[in-house]
Design an enzyme around this catalytic site. Structure first.
Site, PDB file in Angstrom:
ATOM      1  N   GLY A  47       5.574 -50.783   1.720  1.00  0.00           N
ATOM      2  CA  GLY A  47       5.214 -49.558   1.009  1.00  0.00           C
ATOM      3  C   GLY A  47       5.645 -48.339   1.795  1.00  0.00           C
ATOM      4  O   GLY A  47       6.439 -48.444   2.731  1.00  0.00           O
ATOM      5  N   ASN A  48       5.142 -47.190   1.418  1.00  0.00           N
ATOM      6  CA  ASN A  48       5.411 -45.980   2.204  1.00  0.00           C
ATOM      7  C   ASN A  48       4.198 -45.068   2.144  1.00  0.00           C
ATOM      8  O   ASN A  48       3.226 -45.358   1.454  1.00  0.00           O
ATOM      9  CB  ASN A  48       6.694 -45.285   1.717  1.00  0.00           C
ATOM     10  CG  ASN A  48       6.579 -44.850   0.275  1.00  0.00           C
ATOM     11  OD1 ASN A  48       5.758 -44.021  -0.086  1.00  0.00           O
ATOM     12  ND2 ASN A  48       7.418 -45.434  -0.587  1.00  0.00           N
ATOM     13  N   TYR A  49       4.238 -43.975   2.885  1.00  0.00           N
ATOM     14  CA  TYR A  49       3.062 -43.129   3.055  1.00  0.00           C
ATOM     15  C   TYR A  49       2.855 -42.096   1.945  1.00  0.00           C
ATOM     16  O   TYR A  49       2.003 -41.226   2.077  1.00  0.00           O
ATOM     17  CB  TYR A  49       3.149 -42.377   4.386  1.00  0.00           C
ATOM     18  CG  TYR A  49       2.976 -43.259   5.595  1.00  0.00           C
ATOM     19  CD1 TYR A  49       1.805 -43.982   5.778  1.00  0.00           C
ATOM     20  CD2 TYR A  49       3.979 -43.375   6.554  1.00  0.00           C
ATOM     21  CE1 TYR A  49       1.632 -44.798   6.883  1.00  0.00           C
ATOM     22  CE2 TYR A  49       3.817 -44.177   7.664  1.00  0.00           C
ATOM     23  CZ  TYR A  49       2.637 -44.886   7.831  1.00  0.00           C
ATOM     24  OH  TYR A  49       2.471 -45.683   8.920  1.00  0.00           O
ATOM     25  N   SER A  50       3.593 -42.162   0.866  1.00  0.00           N
ATOM     26  CA  SER A  50       3.425 -41.166  -0.192  1.00  0.00           C
ATOM     27  C   SER A  50       1.987 -41.202  -0.735  1.00  0.00           C
ATOM     28  O   SER A  50       1.444 -42.276  -1.014  1.00  0.00           O
ATOM     29  CB  SER A  50       4.405 -41.452  -1.339  1.00  0.00           C
ATOM     30  OG  SER A  50       4.049 -40.680  -2.457  1.00  0.00           O
ATOM     31  N   ALA A  98       7.974 -41.717  -4.619  1.00  0.00           N
ATOM     32  CA  ALA A  98       8.746 -42.208  -3.473  1.00  0.00           C
ATOM     33  C   ALA A  98       8.965 -43.695  -3.724  1.00  0.00           C
ATOM     34  O   ALA A  98       8.150 -44.538  -3.335  1.00  0.00           O
ATOM     35  CB  ALA A  98       7.969 -41.983  -2.187  1.00  0.00           C
TER      36      ALA A  98
END
Ligand code: CTP
Length: 398
Positions: free
Chosen positions: A208-211, A277
């Site tokens: 995943g990512n930090y969005s 994102a």
């Protein structure tokens, strides 16, 4: 702009109630039709006669008039009004509004309100700074209430600090600003993608990512405020914001799911804003069972490309306005221009990971907007809510 607008002006029991007399005058002078609703304690500060004479309407305060038995319908007020303003909004009323405690006509009217609601908090600085007040105001903001922030200054207690109600002129300006854009996008449909995507590795792990999704959600809220119908396709975010009927929120997990939903709604919209994102890659295999460590010293994951939602939908956009984001660390303008071209977008909103006010999990953003016609507009750092307004103003050419 305010001519013939129906406004419910709620007055609660704070010393700033005297300023609401001036607010009422300003609203009336601008041509609004104002119905004042007072809490019982508000009447200790300014008499209903003052508000009744200036508004030209009897003040509503009780559920029914004792001597005639006439019933005052909070539901009808909710249908009649274009906007409800609570000024001053005391800590107590804010707490009741945030928690649905309907023990007076004003809060009952709020709970029945179909129209947007604005509050102008006013209280002493310690009350203002109390965690419960902060929490309640946050809850109301999440519920879509517009907050006209109090100012620093001299307070009735003699103390100096934050809690002084915004001046009537400032509240009036917030009301005018509200009506200036109100219905500006009526009849338009907008698709917004928001948040990260999670690409499953196995039943308990993902890439995943930090969005946080905040930017996309602020855009959706602002579009709704301006009368647009919004399809908000959100990746996994922890935002529980309550929207009105005009926003359809669709929760998805992966890029492929986001793509499938976006593809479905794209033909129906006039504008698409790709604020998500999206993970560019996903594991080739999604293991059905948890991957065990066993004796493996190394583990390799093979990743395959995800669809590029913005690029693939914008390819045949057929007159639709499409807007993308570019979060860059280096060569921002150059990369943003490349994305503008390669994804066939009308606008790209560039933010740099190098700016401390921009990026994931922040409440602020600092953007530069670039268009396919060569325009380049830079803004200072602002809250994501303000940034959402700027983005929408620019893309609709206001
Ligand atoms: N985007 C998308 N689908 C993807 C990747 C990106 O819709 N699979 C959209 C984003 O929502 C954003 C824009 O494209 O509006 C740019 O995203 P970004 O990740 O910066 O671009 P990439 O093309 O992935 O470029 P890179 O990661 O190489 O910087």
């Amino acid at each position: 702009m305010l001519k013939d607008k129906h406004i419910v002006l709620g007055i609660t029991g704070g010393i700033a109630a005297y300023k609401s007399v001036i607010l009422l005058r300003l609203l009336k002078k601008a041509g609004a039709d104002v119905q004042v609703v007072m809490t019982p304690s508000a009447k200790e500060f300014v008499t209903p006669v003052t508000f009744a004479s200036l508004s030209g309407r009897p003040v509503v305060s009780e559920f029914f008039t004792a001597n005639t038995g006439e019933w005052h319908s909070h539901v009808d007020l909710g249908i009649w009004a274009d906007l409800m303003i609570v000024a001053p909004a005391t800590a107590s009323t804010i707490g009741k509004m945030a928690n649905g405690i309907a023990d007076n006509m004003l809060v009952t009217t709020y709970l029945s309100a179909k129209e947007p609601v604005m509050i102008a908090p006013a209280m002493d600085l310690d009350m203002m700074n109390h965690p419960s007040t902060e929490r309640n105001i946050q809850t109301l903001e999440n519920d879509g209430v517009i907050v006209v922030n109090p100012r620093e200054g001299e307070l009735a207690s003699g103390l100096v600090g934050k809690g002084r109600m915004a001046e009537p002129e400032e509240i009036f300006k917030a009301v005018s600003d509200f009506f200036a854009v109100y219905n500006q996008l009526k009849g338009k449909r907008v698709l917004v993608t928001a948040g990260p995507t999670y690409e499953n590795i196995d039943p308990v792990r993902f890439i995943g990512n930090y969005s946080s999704g905040k930017m996309g959600f602020e855009l959706a809220a602002e579009l709704e405020k301006r009368g647009a119908e919004v399809i908000l396709i959100a990746g996994p975010v922890s935002i529980s914001k309550k929207f009105g009927d005009k926003i359809k929120r669709i929760d998805v997990v992966s890029a492929v799911e986001m793509y499938e939903e976006a593809k479905k709604y794209f033909p129906e919209v006039d504008i698409a804003i790709f604020a998500a994102a999206v993970a560019d890659y996903r594991p080739e295999r999604h293991e059905e069972e948890k991957i065990k460590r066993e004796n493996k010293e190394e583990l390799s994951l093979r990743l395959v490309r995800n669809p590029d939602i913005a690029a693939s939908l914008s390819k045949d956009k057929d007159g639709r306005l499409t807007v993308g984001f570019a979060l860059e660390t280096d060569n921002g303008i150059e990369n943003a221009k490349r994305k503008l071209q390669s994804k066939n977008l009308d606008w790209v909103v560039l933010n740099s990971m190098r700016d401390k006010e921009a990026g994931f999990m922040k409440d602020t953003n600092k953007i530069t907007m670039l268009s396919n016609l060569g325009e380049e507009i830079s803004f200072p750092a602002k809250s994501k809510r303000e940034v959402a307004k700027d983005i929408i103003d620019v893309i609709i050419g206001k």
